[in-house]
Design an enzyme around this catalytic site. Structure first.
Site, PDB file in Angstrom:
ATOM      1  N   GLY A  10       0.690  -0.641  16.221  1.00 57.80           N
ATOM      2  CA  GLY A  10       0.029  -0.517  14.886  1.00 57.80           C
ATOM      3  C   GLY A  10       0.897   0.197  13.854  1.00 57.80           C
ATOM      4  O   GLY A  10       1.417   1.167  14.247  1.00 57.80           O
ATOM      5  N   LEU A  13      -1.485   3.636   8.510  1.00 57.91           N
ATOM      6  CA  LEU A  13      -1.083   4.945   8.353  1.00 57.91           C
ATOM      7  C   LEU A  13      -1.044   5.796   9.433  1.00 57.91           C
ATOM      8  O   LEU A  13       0.039   6.677   9.740  1.00 57.91           O
ATOM      9  CB  LEU A  13      -2.353   5.576   7.624  1.00 57.91           C
ATOM     10  CG  LEU A  13      -2.272   5.484   5.886  1.00 57.91           C
ATOM     11  CD1 LEU A  13      -3.635   6.040   5.155  1.00 57.91           C
ATOM     12  CD2 LEU A  13      -0.913   5.711   5.499  1.00 57.91           C
ATOM     13  N   ARG A 286     -22.952   8.191   3.361  1.00 59.49           N
ATOM     14  CA  ARG A 286     -23.068   6.628   3.345  1.00 59.49           C
ATOM     15  C   ARG A 286     -24.295   6.338   4.171  1.00 59.49           C
ATOM     16  O   ARG A 286     -24.792   5.174   3.671  1.00 59.49           O
ATOM     17  CB  ARG A 286     -21.760   6.193   3.953  1.00 59.49           C
ATOM     18  CG  ARG A 286     -20.448   6.200   2.903  1.00 59.49           C
ATOM     19  CD  ARG A 286     -19.237   5.744   3.621  1.00 59.49           C
ATOM     20  NE  ARG A 286     -18.244   6.120   2.579  1.00 59.49           N
ATOM     21  CZ  ARG A 286     -17.110   5.866   2.868  1.00 59.49           C
ATOM     22  NH1 ARG A 286     -16.365   5.279   3.843  1.00 59.49           N
ATOM     23  NH2 ARG A 286     -16.032   6.007   1.519  1.00 59.49           N
ATOM     24  N   SER A 392     -11.080   9.179   6.124  1.00 61.97           N
ATOM     25  CA  SER A 392     -10.356   8.659   7.304  1.00 61.97           C
ATOM     26  C   SER A 392      -8.802   8.611   7.031  1.00 61.97           C
ATOM     27  O   SER A 392      -8.361   8.526   7.949  1.00 61.97           O
ATOM     28  CB  SER A 392     -11.030   6.962   7.108  1.00 61.97           C
ATOM     29  OG  SER A 392     -10.826   6.636   5.735  1.00 61.97           O
ATOM     30  N   LEU A 393      -8.493   8.564   5.743  1.00 67.32           N
ATOM     31  CA  LEU A 393      -7.081   8.505   5.595  1.00 67.32           C
ATOM     32  C   LEU A 393      -6.367   9.946   6.170  1.00 67.32           C
ATOM     33  O   LEU A 393      -5.469   9.859   6.737  1.00 67.32           O
ATOM     34  CB  LEU A 393      -6.760   8.269   4.068  1.00 67.32           C
ATOM     35  CG  LEU A 393      -7.107   7.136   3.594  1.00 67.32           C
ATOM     36  CD1 LEU A 393      -6.528   7.165   1.983  1.00 67.32           C
ATOM     37  CD2 LEU A 393      -6.557   5.872   4.100  1.00 67.32           C
TER      38      LEU A 393
END
Lengths: 581, 250
Positions: A10, A13, A286, A392-393
């Protein structure tokens, strides 16, 4: 011992940060990616990355970031690793800035920060509205440096197929992978393997995810013995543009910069989030914004033109301000929806976006399989029952900074290298994978993987997203089992051994169905409502029975579920109420 | 009323070096439909308009929202991303063909590795000391950030390469994209040494002197990167660098 190597699967990032940390410590990395790494799904992240640097005099602190994250995740995340991540975040931003990420700047030239959901602080650093793309490029550039230095070897357009495990102690000793351009299958030895393959959004058919986010790699590890944790926690993002082929994300930063959500009611705009949540307004987490929009459209029937759509409105904001801070998403809306959001309110609806659940890992990012690590959206560790925007980043990069060095520690403690294992062990797994593909090439049934995938997506989206009912979840699992049977009846119409996507998709579909069962059965079993998991028949959070991590193990009969205690050593669980002003 | 459909002509090629051929397809129309949805429809039922069974068309894609660059192809002769190519904006039959400046892998899939190799050659990175905590990065004015951000949106999609007349069988020109990256990194306040190496390389084979100033690149860039500005700026930097080098050597 022979010279040791580590495999990273993968190139988003998470994978790139893991690679950088390992190469920096002088160990060689083989980096596998299904697409050239610069085209990984991280490019789709828009709004920014969180770090409590407190540069705007608001009194922000990593401890408040921790509290927002744990509370936003409805207390399901293990608190120790989340604290370490929040503490490390300011230094991560500094590092990214040193790497040359073109973050937006204040007039004096410092990093600018904006507000995101589930917090009252301006904590999010950003590069326009394409922050994920900009971070990915910066890490890609650093990896390229190590590639030139001979420490990293990239295998791009290669797909991970399976783990190779030592017969004696079960540890990982390598992988098999398929080279898409010529469909040849190979084995690779390594002393540690990192899975950094992102989320499984395509299981839901249409989502904000990229076409490549099938979750197949995670599913393959799960089917080979890795546990999958909290699979039922799927984030449905409140603001996406409905599309034929995907749901395109309209970043939460649109609301962070002043965007307002409304529908017409009695001839006037009704700002229902601002009215119901005076303190957080449009920036509630969210899961909450999504349920409110769903209820306004589906239960109250107030969607635009009778459709499941509401307005996300930026048209009251200054054009130059919008272009500098949100240019990327306004371009997307203009290109795909045809209207200019600087002048006309955007039409949006919730869409599947992110998996909080994923491969189970310990605090050092290692799975139950010795030598197998997981980093990024593919693992479950940092977001509990609901992820906050722009975390998430951070978790991808932080996870890589932990996993890389820990895997080196791990291989330094090994008594035998993968190179000392008899070559027959590798050849056996390679041959097994070659047979799997030969069998697929011989399939002559009437089904095709695209229609079966659509059917899986519709069932999962209808029954396993915003609102969940046990009878429908049970019916969905039956459907998934039926689809697995019908999969056997796929017909392969393309015998080519050159870049054969039909064959690759057929293989992926079966793994997606296996993982869909984990998501569905985890949801069926969990009789409570927590974060993104909402059951009207069990509307309250139930800490007594369900403050625990779901762990799915693969068996020939399907997923077997176990549960594990959650680490609440720092913040005592308290009711999660955003509506109080 | 007959159901609305979309007609496509697709240039097929079974593998590297195979002879290309054209096939004609018809798929159902839907509002907002893009070229990629049409290709998925073909994969479901790979039958040509003439009713002949064929194989699914192969193409590359990932993000489906024009930020990854993967799905670039010739759509009605123009290089663009097939995800943001909406069928209602296109004349039919929609003609799909692979990019012409790169080797074909199969059908619409091409190998653009040479663009990534260019990034290696021109040292497209900031030479950080390491990933360990060393404090904040350099200050940058909001104005310089806007220029750097514009250059940094390059998704290596190859539209600029495809339209550049200087990229052809008779020239080694590295193309506009990487020149934009050279400017991007030269704008970063991380030391003149790397800048010198990049500019030295820009004076070498296929360097900036090969640009014919056709200016097709800036019009073709889907991310509105000011490629001609970047080329002019790097050209200026190369000139100054060359003069200084000459003075030092004499």
């Amino acid at each position: 011992m022979a010279k040791q190597r580590i495999i990273v699967v993968g190139g988003g990032l998470a994978g790139l940060m893991t690679t950088i940390k390992i190469a920096e410590m002088g160990v060689a990395v083989d980096l596998f990616s299904i697409v050239p790494v610069k085209r990984s799904h991280s490019v789709c992240a828009q709004g920014g990355i969180n770090a409590a640097k407190d540069q705007q005099g608001q009194g922000d602190h990593p401890d408040i970031h921790l509290d927002d994250t744990i509370y936003g995740g409805d207390f399901l995340a293990n608190q120790t690793p989340v604290k370490t991540m929040c503490d490390a975040a300011p230094q991560i931003i500094d590092l990214l800035s040193r790497m040359g990420v073109p973050f937006n700047r204040t007039p004096e030239g410092f990093l600018d920060f904006r507000r995101f959901g589930g917090t009252l602080h301006n904590r999010t650093a950003f590069a326009g509205a394409t922050t994920g793309q900009q971070l990915l490029y910066a890490l890609d550039e650093q990896v390229r440096r190590f590639e030139v230095a001979g420490l990293v070897t990239k295998y791009e357009s290669w797909e991970f197929l399976s783990l190779i495990r030592d017969e004696d102690d079960g540890r990982v000793i390598g992988i098999t992978a398929i080279c898409n351009p010529d469909m040849s299958i190979h084995h690779f030895a390594a002393d540690a393997v990192h899975i950094c393959t992102g989320g499984p959004g395509i299981i839901f058919g249409k989502s904000t995810n990229s076409y490549i986010n099938t979750g197949a790699a995670a599913s393959r590890c799960y089917q080979q013995g890795a546990a999958y944790a909290n699979g039922e926690f799927i984030q449905v993002h409140p603001t996406t543009i409905p599309g034929e082929d995907k749901l395109r994300l309209m970043s939460e930063s649109a609301r962070g910069e002043g965007g307002r959500v409304w529908v017409p009611k009695d001839g006037k705009p009704w700002y229902f989030l601002e009215e119901r949540y005076p303190k957080y307004g449009n920036l509630v987490p969210r899961d909450i914004a999504t349920r409110e929009i769903f209820s306004v459209c589906v239960e109250e029937g107030l969607g635009l033109d009778g459709k499941n759509q509401v307005y996300l409105d930026l048209s009251h904001l200054d054009e130059t301000f919008l272009n500098r801070r949100l240019g990327g998403i306004m371009e997307i809306y203009e290109k795909f929806a045809g209207d200019d959001p600087r002048k006309t309110p955007m039409r949006i609806f919730p869409g599947v976006h992110y998996s909080m659940g994923g491969m189970w890992v310990d605090f050092e990012q290692q799975t139950h399989i010795p030598g197998l690590f997981a980093v990024g959206e593919v693992e479950y560790q940092y977001h509990g029952a609901n992820r906050l925007g722009a975390n998430s980043l951070l978790s991808c990069i932080f996870g890589g900074m932990v996993a890389g060095p820990k895997s080196i520690e791990y291989i330094n403690g090994l008594k035998r290298s993968a190179d000392d294992v008899a070559p027959s062990a590798f050849a056996a797994e390679q041959n097994r994978q070659i047979e799997v593909f030969d069998d697929i090439y011989r399939m002559t049934g009437k089904e095709n993987p695209y229609d079966l995938g659509d059917e899986m997506g519709e069932w999962m989206t209808n029954n396993c997203t915003i609102v969940r009912h046990n009878d429908k979840l049970a019916a969905t699992d039956e459907k998934l089992v039926e689809l697995l049977e019908r999969w056997e009846n796929v017909g392969v119409n393309d015998a080519s051994r050159v870049y054969n996507q039909y064959v690759l998709r057929t293989r992926q579909l079966k793994d997606m169905l296996q993982l869909a069962r984990v998501i569905c059965l985890g949801a069926l079993r969990r009789d409570e409502s927590r974060g993104a998991h909402f059951k009207p028949d069990f509307p309250e959070r139930d800490d007594e029975n369900w403050l625990k991590t779901t762990m799915a193990r693969h068996t020939p009969e399907g997923p077997s579920l176990e549960y594990e205690v959650v680490d609440t050593s720092i913040i005592k669980p308290r009711p999660r109420v955003y509506s109080k002003s | 009323m007959a159901q609305k459909t979309v007609q496509l002509r697709v240039k097929r090629q079974d593998g590297p070096g195979a002879r290309p051929r054209w096939e004609h397809f018809e798929v159902p129309h839907a509002p907002g439909k893009n070229v990629i949805s049409c290709l998925i429809d073909i994969a479901r039922k790979p039958v040509t308009l003439e009713g002949r069974e064929t194989t699914p068309v192969q193409w590359d894609c990932a993000c489906l929202e024009e930020v990854c660059g993967a799905c670039t192809m010739l759509v009605n002769g123009k290089p663009q991303q097939s995800c943001s190519s909406l069928v209602d904006n296109l004349e039919q039959p929609i003609e799909l063909a692979p990019l012409t400046k790169f080797p074909v892998v199969r059908d619409l899939v091409v190998d653009r590795q040479k663009m990534f190799k260019n990034l290696e050659r021109f040292r497209a990175w900031v030479p950080i000391d390491g990933t360990y905590p060393m404090g904040e990065g350099p200050l940058l004015s909001a104005e310089d950030q806007q220029v750097r951000y514009n250059r940094s949106r390059c998704m290596t999609c190859a539209c600029c390469m495809e339209v550049c007349p200087q990229i052809n069988g008779r020239s080694d020109f590295v193309g506009p994209a990487v020149i934009g990256q050279v400017e991007f990194f030269n704008l970063h306040p991380s030391g003149p040494e790397e800048m010198g190496k990049r500019l030295e390389e820009m004076m070498g084979t296929g360097g900036i002197h090969e640009c014919g100033n056709a200016q097709n690149c800036v019009a073709a860039c889907p991310k509105e990167i000011d490629l001609t500005d970047a080329i002019a700026e790097v050209g200026r930097q190369v000139t100054i660098f060359a003069v200084k080098k000459f003075l030092h050597s004499s």
